[in-house]
Enzyme design. Structure first.
Site, PDB file in Angstrom:
ATOM      1  N   GLU A   3      -7.073   5.115   7.697  1.00 16.38           N
ATOM      2  CA  GLU A   3      -6.762   6.524   7.411  1.00 16.38           C
ATOM      3  C   GLU A   3      -7.954   7.219   6.748  1.00 16.38           C
ATOM      4  O   GLU A   3      -8.180   8.410   6.973  1.00 16.38           O
ATOM      5  CB  GLU A   3      -5.484   6.607   6.550  1.00 16.38           C
ATOM      6  CG  GLU A   3      -4.252   6.271   7.395  1.00 16.38           C
ATOM      7  CD  GLU A   3      -3.097   5.626   6.659  1.00 16.38           C
ATOM      8  OE1 GLU A   3      -3.077   5.628   5.417  1.00 16.38           O
ATOM      9  OE2 GLU A   3      -2.197   5.090   7.350  1.00 16.38           O
ATOM     10  N   GLY A  34       2.406  -1.180   4.394  1.00 19.66           N
ATOM     11  CA  GLY A  34       2.516   0.225   4.024  1.00 19.66           C
ATOM     12  C   GLY A  34       3.967   0.657   3.886  1.00 19.66           C
ATOM     13  O   GLY A  34       4.603   0.487   2.846  1.00 19.66           O
ATOM     14  N   GLY A  35       4.519   1.200   4.973  1.00 18.90           N
ATOM     15  CA  GLY A  35       5.868   1.775   4.940  1.00 18.90           C
ATOM     16  C   GLY A  35       6.920   0.875   4.309  1.00 18.90           C
ATOM     17  O   GLY A  35       7.752   1.344   3.521  1.00 18.90           O
ATOM     18  N   ASN A  69       0.865  -1.188   0.000  1.00 22.36           N
ATOM     19  CA  ASN A  69       0.000   0.000   0.000  1.00 22.36           C
ATOM     20  C   ASN A  69       0.899   1.235   0.000  1.00 22.36           C
ATOM     21  O   ASN A  69       1.499   1.572   1.020  1.00 22.36           O
ATOM     22  CB  ASN A  69      -0.893  -0.017   1.254  1.00 22.36           C
ATOM     23  CG  ASN A  69      -1.749   1.236   1.357  1.00 22.36           C
ATOM     24  OD1 ASN A  69      -1.911   1.966   0.372  1.00 22.36           O
ATOM     25  ND2 ASN A  69      -2.294   1.484   2.540  1.00 22.36           N
ATOM     26  N   TRP A  70       0.965   1.875  -1.163  1.00 20.91           N
ATOM     27  CA  TRP A  70       1.827   3.067  -1.256  1.00 20.91           C
ATOM     28  C   TRP A  70       1.242   4.247  -0.499  1.00 20.91           C
ATOM     29  O   TRP A  70       1.920   5.258  -0.310  1.00 20.91           O
ATOM     30  CB  TRP A  70       1.975   3.500  -2.713  1.00 20.91           C
ATOM     31  CG  TRP A  70       2.775   2.593  -3.592  1.00 20.91           C
ATOM     32  CD1 TRP A  70       3.470   1.471  -3.228  1.00 20.91           C
ATOM     33  CD2 TRP A  70       2.956   2.741  -5.007  1.00 20.91           C
ATOM     34  NE1 TRP A  70       4.075   0.916  -4.332  1.00 20.91           N
ATOM     35  CE2 TRP A  70       3.776   1.675  -5.431  1.00 20.91           C
ATOM     36  CE3 TRP A  70       2.505   3.654  -5.948  1.00 20.91           C
ATOM     37  CZ2 TRP A  70       4.154   1.515  -6.772  1.00 20.91           C
ATOM     38  CZ3 TRP A  70       2.869   3.501  -7.271  1.00 20.91           C
ATOM     39  CH2 TRP A  70       3.691   2.438  -7.679  1.00 20.91           C
ATOM     40  N   LYS A  71      -0.036   4.185  -0.134  1.00 23.17           N
ATOM     41  CA  LYS A  71      -0.740   5.330   0.445  1.00 23.17           C
ATOM     42  C   LYS A  71      -0.579   6.534  -0.510  1.00 23.17           C
ATOM     43  O   LYS A  71      -0.575   6.339  -1.725  1.00 23.17           O
ATOM     44  CB  LYS A  71      -0.219   5.653   1.842  1.00 23.17           C
ATOM     45  CG  LYS A  71      -0.173   4.419   2.739  1.00 23.17           C
ATOM     46  CD  LYS A  71       0.021   4.780   4.172  1.00 23.17           C
ATOM     47  CE  LYS A  71       0.271   3.529   4.980  1.00 23.17           C
ATOM     48  NZ  LYS A  71      -0.079   3.694   6.375  1.00 23.17           N
ATOM     49  N   HIS A  79      -9.899   1.683   4.744  1.00 20.31           N
ATOM     50  CA  HIS A  79      -8.613   1.830   5.427  1.00 20.31           C
ATOM     51  C   HIS A  79      -8.792   2.815   6.590  1.00 20.31           C
ATOM     52  O   HIS A  79      -9.509   3.814   6.461  1.00 20.31           O
ATOM     53  CB  HIS A  79      -7.543   2.329   4.448  1.00 20.31           C
ATOM     54  CG  HIS A  79      -6.155   2.216   5.010  1.00 20.31           C
ATOM     55  ND1 HIS A  79      -5.680   3.098   5.960  1.00 20.31           N
ATOM     56  CD2 HIS A  79      -5.169   1.315   4.804  1.00 20.31           C
ATOM     57  CE1 HIS A  79      -4.448   2.746   6.296  1.00 20.31           C
ATOM     58  NE2 HIS A  79      -4.109   1.666   5.610  1.00 20.31           N
ATOM     59  N   SER A 135       2.737  -2.333  10.583  1.00 23.34           N
ATOM     60  CA  SER A 135       4.177  -2.396  10.849  1.00 23.34           C
ATOM     61  C   SER A 135       4.802  -3.742  10.464  1.00 23.34           C
ATOM     62  O   SER A 135       5.692  -4.250  11.145  1.00 23.34           O
ATOM     63  CB  SER A 135       4.454  -2.049  12.319  1.00 23.34           C
ATOM     64  OG  SER A 135       4.029  -0.717  12.586  1.00 23.34           O
ATOM     65  N   GLU A 166      -6.304  -4.670  10.612  1.00 25.12           N
ATOM     66  CA  GLU A 166      -5.294  -3.628  10.768  1.00 25.12           C
ATOM     67  C   GLU A 166      -5.559  -2.853  12.056  1.00 25.12           C
ATOM     68  O   GLU A 166      -6.298  -1.844  12.039  1.00 25.12           O
ATOM     69  CB  GLU A 166      -5.360  -2.666   9.577  1.00 25.12           C
ATOM     70  CG  GLU A 166      -4.991  -3.315   8.261  1.00 25.12           C
ATOM     71  CD  GLU A 166      -4.268  -2.321   7.383  1.00 25.12           C
ATOM     72  OE1 GLU A 166      -3.128  -2.602   6.998  1.00 25.12           O
ATOM     73  OE2 GLU A 166      -4.816  -1.252   7.108  1.00 25.12           O
ATOM     74  N   GLY A 181       1.866   2.124  10.878  1.00 26.32           N
ATOM     75  CA  GLY A 181       2.892   3.155  10.743  1.00 26.32           C
ATOM     76  C   GLY A 181       3.586   3.527  12.043  1.00 26.32           C
ATOM     77  O   GLY A 181       4.255   4.559  12.118  1.00 26.32           O
TER      78      GLY A 181
HETATM   79  C1  PEP Z   1      -1.176   0.165   5.918  1.00 34.42           C
HETATM   80  O1  PEP Z   1      -0.980   1.167   5.265  1.00 34.42           O
HETATM   81  O2  PEP Z   1      -2.216  -0.450   5.746  1.00 34.42           O
HETATM   82  C2  PEP Z   1      -0.162  -0.277   6.878  1.00 34.42           C
HETATM   83  C3  PEP Z   1      -0.344  -1.410   7.480  1.00 34.42           C
HETATM   84  O3  PEP Z   1       0.914   0.549   7.063  1.00 34.42           O
HETATM   85  P1  PEP Z   1       2.308   0.165   7.795  1.00 34.42           P
HETATM   86  O4  PEP Z   1       2.753  -1.152   7.196  1.00 34.42           O
HETATM   87  O5  PEP Z   1       3.207   1.277   7.468  1.00 34.42           O
HETATM   88  O6  PEP Z   1       2.032   0.005   9.253  1.00 34.42           O
END
Ligand code: PEP
Length: 252
Positions: free
Chosen positions: A96, A233-234, A8-10, A94, A212, A166, A172
């Site tokens: 966010e 994500g990250g 997930n590039w966000k 999501h 994470s 999640e 994050g």
């Molecule tokens: C996400 O964006 O869904 C996510 C899980 O981010 P991260 O891996 O950065 O925690």
């Protein structure tokens, strides 16, 4: 059940940079026994598709879609528009979007159903926040989110659906949810699906974990019963690091 990993590039990588990520990722050695997808911003779908051509690894995913196929909904993007880019998966709900845009459980349910009807696999994100965790409300929160999300889904359609557990406190933050806790949450999600659609449907729904995840901890999740992959994500922003994560998830 095949493991599913979704990058997930966000809100990273517009069209100028998307193609470079896709090309760099595809130059890496990638396991064949995994399903891999990349969720890109809408504006980067065309560039991502152009770099992929007809290739389907990684599968193309979107980060959101509206609940109607067309109409007077300024600024929104419909599932049928996403299909024009060969999008196979789409995130919905999501955290966010729930936090910053006020998306409700009801909106998430409508989006998931419209995606499924269009032939795109909805990846429905659910999870408790830190306050809910501290109050011992994980089960209550998950049951309500899942019930609303599946209210209008079809259990027997050609297009399956996926859940991503999640926990908001883990996204994050560098604080991954311990795999055994994730396992318990996945069981709650699966039993809510079972309650509505029965055991055989629930057994076949992929429930993936997000929060994470990186190349160091991915193995702990994919080897945990009931965890069918990860939303990343990250640790997906660097294509080489994400390819390493994919290889670590499936070293064969
Ligand atoms: C996400 O964006 O869904 C996510 C899980 O981010 P991260 O891996 O950065 O925690």
């Amino acid at each position: 059940m095949r493991t599913l990993l979704i990058a997930n590039w966000k809100m990273h990588y517009g069209p100028m940079k998307a193609g470079g990520w896709i090309r760099a990722f595809r130059r890496e050695r990638l396991p064949k026994d995994l399903d891999i997808a990349v969720a890109v911003p809408h504006v980067s779908l065309a560039a991502s598709r152009a770099s992929l051509g007809r290739a389907s690894i990684p599968a193309l995913a979107a980060q959101d879609a509206f609940w109607a196929q067309d109409g007077a909904f300024t600024g929104e993007v419909s599932p049928s528009m996403l299909l024009e880019f060969g999008v196979q998966f789409c995130l919905v709900g999501h955290s966010e979007r729930r936090i910053y845009l006020g998306e409700t459980d009801e909106m998430v349910g409508k989006k998931a159903a419209t995606l499924q009807a269009a032939g795109i696999v909805p990846v429905i994100c659910v999870g408790e926040n830190e306050a809910q965790l501290k109050k011992g409300e994980v089960s209550k929160v998950l049951k309500a989110q899942v019930a609303a999300a599946i209210a209008s889904l079809k259990p027997d359609g050609k297009t399956p659906f996926v859940f991503a557990y999640e926990p908001v406190w883990s996204i994050g933050t560098g604080k991954p949810c311990p795999p055994q806790k994730a396992k318990e949450a996945h069981e709650i999600i699966r039993s809510a699906i079972q309650k509505k659609f029965g055991q055989s449907v629930a057994e076949h729904v992929r429930v993936i974990y997000g929060g994470s995840v990186d190349a160091h901890n991915i193995s702990e999740y994919v080897t945990t019963t009931g965890v069918n992959g990860a939303l990343v994500g990250g640790a997906s922003l660097d294509p080489r690091a994400f390819a390493l994560l994919c290889r670590t998830a499936n070293p064969a």
